[in-house]
Motif scaffolding. Structure first.
Motif, PDB file in Angstrom:
ATOM      1  N   THR A  71      22.575  32.270   6.671  1.00 12.95           N
ATOM      2  CA  THR A  71      24.022  32.378   6.899  1.00 12.95           C
ATOM      3  C   THR A  71      24.615  31.037   7.305  1.00 12.95           C
ATOM      4  OG1 THR A  71      23.818  34.689   7.591  1.00 12.95           O
ATOM      5  CG2 THR A  71      25.809  33.526   8.259  1.00 12.95           C
ATOM      6  N   MET A  72      25.780  30.715   6.742  1.00 13.96           N
ATOM      7  CA  MET A  72      26.578  29.590   7.213  1.00 13.96           C
ATOM      8  C   MET A  72      27.752  30.147   7.990  1.00 13.96           C
ATOM      9  SD  MET A  72      28.611  26.573   5.114  1.00 13.96           S
ATOM     10  CE  MET A  72      30.059  27.596   4.769  1.00 13.96           C
ATOM     11  N   LEU A  73      27.941  29.647   9.212  1.00 16.42           N
ATOM     12  CA  LEU A  73      29.049  30.100  10.053  1.00 16.42           C
ATOM     13  C   LEU A  73      29.442  28.990  10.998  1.00 16.42           C
ATOM     14  CD1 LEU A  73      27.608  32.563  12.755  1.00 16.42           C
ATOM     15  CD2 LEU A  73      26.277  30.874  11.501  1.00 16.42           C
ATOM     16  N   SER A  74      30.413  29.250  11.847  1.00 17.19           N
ATOM     17  CA  SER A  74      30.931  28.212  12.737  1.00 17.19           C
ATOM     18  C   SER A  74      31.366  28.830  14.056  1.00 17.19           C
ATOM     19  CB  SER A  74      32.126  27.497  12.077  1.00 17.19           C
ATOM     20  OG  SER A  74      32.672  26.517  12.936  1.00 17.19           O
ATOM     21  N   ASP A  75      31.431  27.997  15.090  1.00 18.36           N
ATOM     22  CA  ASP A  75      31.963  28.436  16.385  1.00 18.36           C
ATOM     23  C   ASP A  75      33.284  27.744  16.697  1.00 18.36           C
ATOM     24  OD1 ASP A  75      31.178  25.849  16.853  1.00 18.36           O
ATOM     25  OD2 ASP A  75      29.862  26.297  18.551  1.00 18.36           O
ATOM     26  N   ALA A  76      33.893  27.145  15.647  1.00 17.37           N
ATOM     27  CA  ALA A  76      35.088  26.337  15.855  1.00 17.37           C
ATOM     28  C   ALA A  76      36.383  27.140  15.831  1.00 17.37           C
ATOM     29  CB  ALA A  76      35.161  25.232  14.796  1.00 17.37           C
ATOM     30  N   ALA A  77      36.296  28.444  15.587  1.00 20.41           N
ATOM     31  CA  ALA A  77      37.502  29.275  15.552  1.00 20.41           C
ATOM     32  C   ALA A  77      37.177  30.651  16.110  1.00 20.41           C
ATOM     33  CB  ALA A  77      38.037  29.387  14.120  1.00 20.41           C
TER      34      ALA A  77
END
Length: 398
Positions: free
Chosen positions: A367-373
């Protein structure tokens, strides 16, 4: 063979004046070759108005007539012998060694034959001035092509004659059964595909079959209400469904680019789309154990959307279901939902702000994800007649 290094437009202008029988004088002010053509001829010629690929490709079908007319054995290639005859038919006087040199200039990778793609690329590079030097033979070939086009020997419809001749056994094909009855027919149109290198996406881009209208199976739920949490970092909001929503089964679809497009998604493995990532992302493997749903999801099953993108790739066949949803554009109270089965080791791309859920995944996923939003997560609830609510989760049906 002598080499000449001229400014491209000046050379082409000189060639036009000599090869096209000086039908009119060149204007005193500086003009492009195309402008000179359009002022002296009412019919369009091979040279395009600009060097954009879109305009240049307009000459492609007429160049194909040149190519196929001299392809004596109709195999889709030009041999050196065919190429030499081709130049002779264009009234280009050239010794054998110069013909070989020009042949290899057009096709530096394969000395035995020229594909139409290579011939077209060569012509395009000359028009787009992508070469600093041109031999006299190269410029003579371009001038001869322009002259032939002007004389009407390269009409747009001419290519049909070559295609129909080559595939005459396929046109209106008929097959009869043992009793003499017709059991199979072919259309009266054959599309000619010459040898060369193609991307599969381009090869199947048939103009009469456009898959954009394909829709996946989905559940339609009316009168829903999405309420975002006031504290998205610590709590979930609510997706309230009406009390008459009783069938909690979602239809299952095998994910393809055609049906994923309904939700704005695609399979990254099969897409040439370029994307912009507005946030820093991480790629990591996550394993959903057999007890993931019962121990974590049950009682808080929901949907989410956020401003960062997702990539999700299953590592096993039994990988569960990836839920996608969207509101109908004309009515944001109508929700559409589908459960997708993502093929093994294929990666789904989920754009920012796409409604989705990974509550029903199983096994290992990359999985590709982010914690920036922030994540706008809502728990799915159904309103009861007495005003209370109960939390629901989905089942699945083929």
């Amino acid at each position: 063979m002598e080499f000449y290094c001229y400014h491209f437009h000046l050379v082409i202008q000189q060639l036009i004046d000599s090869a096209l029988e000086k039908v009119s004088c060149v204007p005193n002010d500086s003009v492009t070759a195309y402008e000179h053509f359009t002022k002296t001829h009412s019919t369009p010629l091979l040279i395009p108005e600009s060097i954009s690929d879109q305009n240049l490709s307009a000459a492609q079908e007429r160049l194909k007539v040149f190519f196929l007319a001299v392809d004596v054995n109709a195999d889709g290639f030009l041999s050196l012998e065919e190429f030499e005859k081709f130049l002779s038919n264009l009234n280009i006087e050239m010794n054998h060694e110069d013909v070989k040199a020009l042949f290899q200039e057009i096709n530096p990778k394969n000395k035995d034959q020229i594909t139409f793609q290579e011939f077209y690329k060569y012509y395009a590079e000359m028009i787009k001035v992508e070469k600093a030097m041109h031999t006299q033979s190269e410029l003579a070939l371009l001038a001869a092509c322009l002259k032939t086009d002007r004389e009407g020997k390269c009409a747009l419809g001419g290519i049909s004659q070559f295609i129909n001749k080559r595939w005459e056994n396929f046109n209106n094909f008929k097959r009869h059964g043992r009793t003499g009855k017709l059991v199979m027919v072919g259309s009266d149109q054959v599309t000619d595909v010459l040898p060369g290198e193609y991307s599969l996406v381009d090869l199947i881009a048939w103009s009469d079959i456009q898959p954009q209208g394909i829709k996946p199976k989905f559940v339609k739920i009316s009168d829903v209400r999405w309420t975002k949490s006031t504290e998205p970092k610590s709590s979930s909001g609510s997706l309230l469904l009406p009390n008459n929503f009783t069938d909690t089964r979602l239809p299952i679809e095998i994910a393809t680019n055609d049906n994923l497009a309904y939700y704005g998604c695609c399979l990254a493995n099969e897409s040439q789309m370029k994307v912009s990532l507005l946030h820093r992302h991480a790629i990591q493997d996550f394993t959903y154990h057999e007890n993931y749903y019962n121990e974590f999801v049950k009682g808080r099953a929901g949907l989410e959307k956020h401003e960062f993108a997702h990539l999700d790739c299953p590592f096993q066949e039994d990988s569960g279901f990836f839920i996608l949803g969207k509101f109908l554009e004309q009515n944001e109270n109508e929700l559409h939902l589908t459960a997708f089965k993502i093929p093994l080791k294929h990666t789904i791309y989920v754009p920012p702000l796409t409604m989705h859920s990974n509550d029903y995944l199983q096994g290992t996923w990359r999985t590709m994800l982010s914690d920036a939003a922030d994540i706008d997560h809502v728990i799915i609830e159904r309103e009861r007649h007495n005003g209370t609510r109960d939390q629901i989760s989905f089942d699945f049906m083929n």
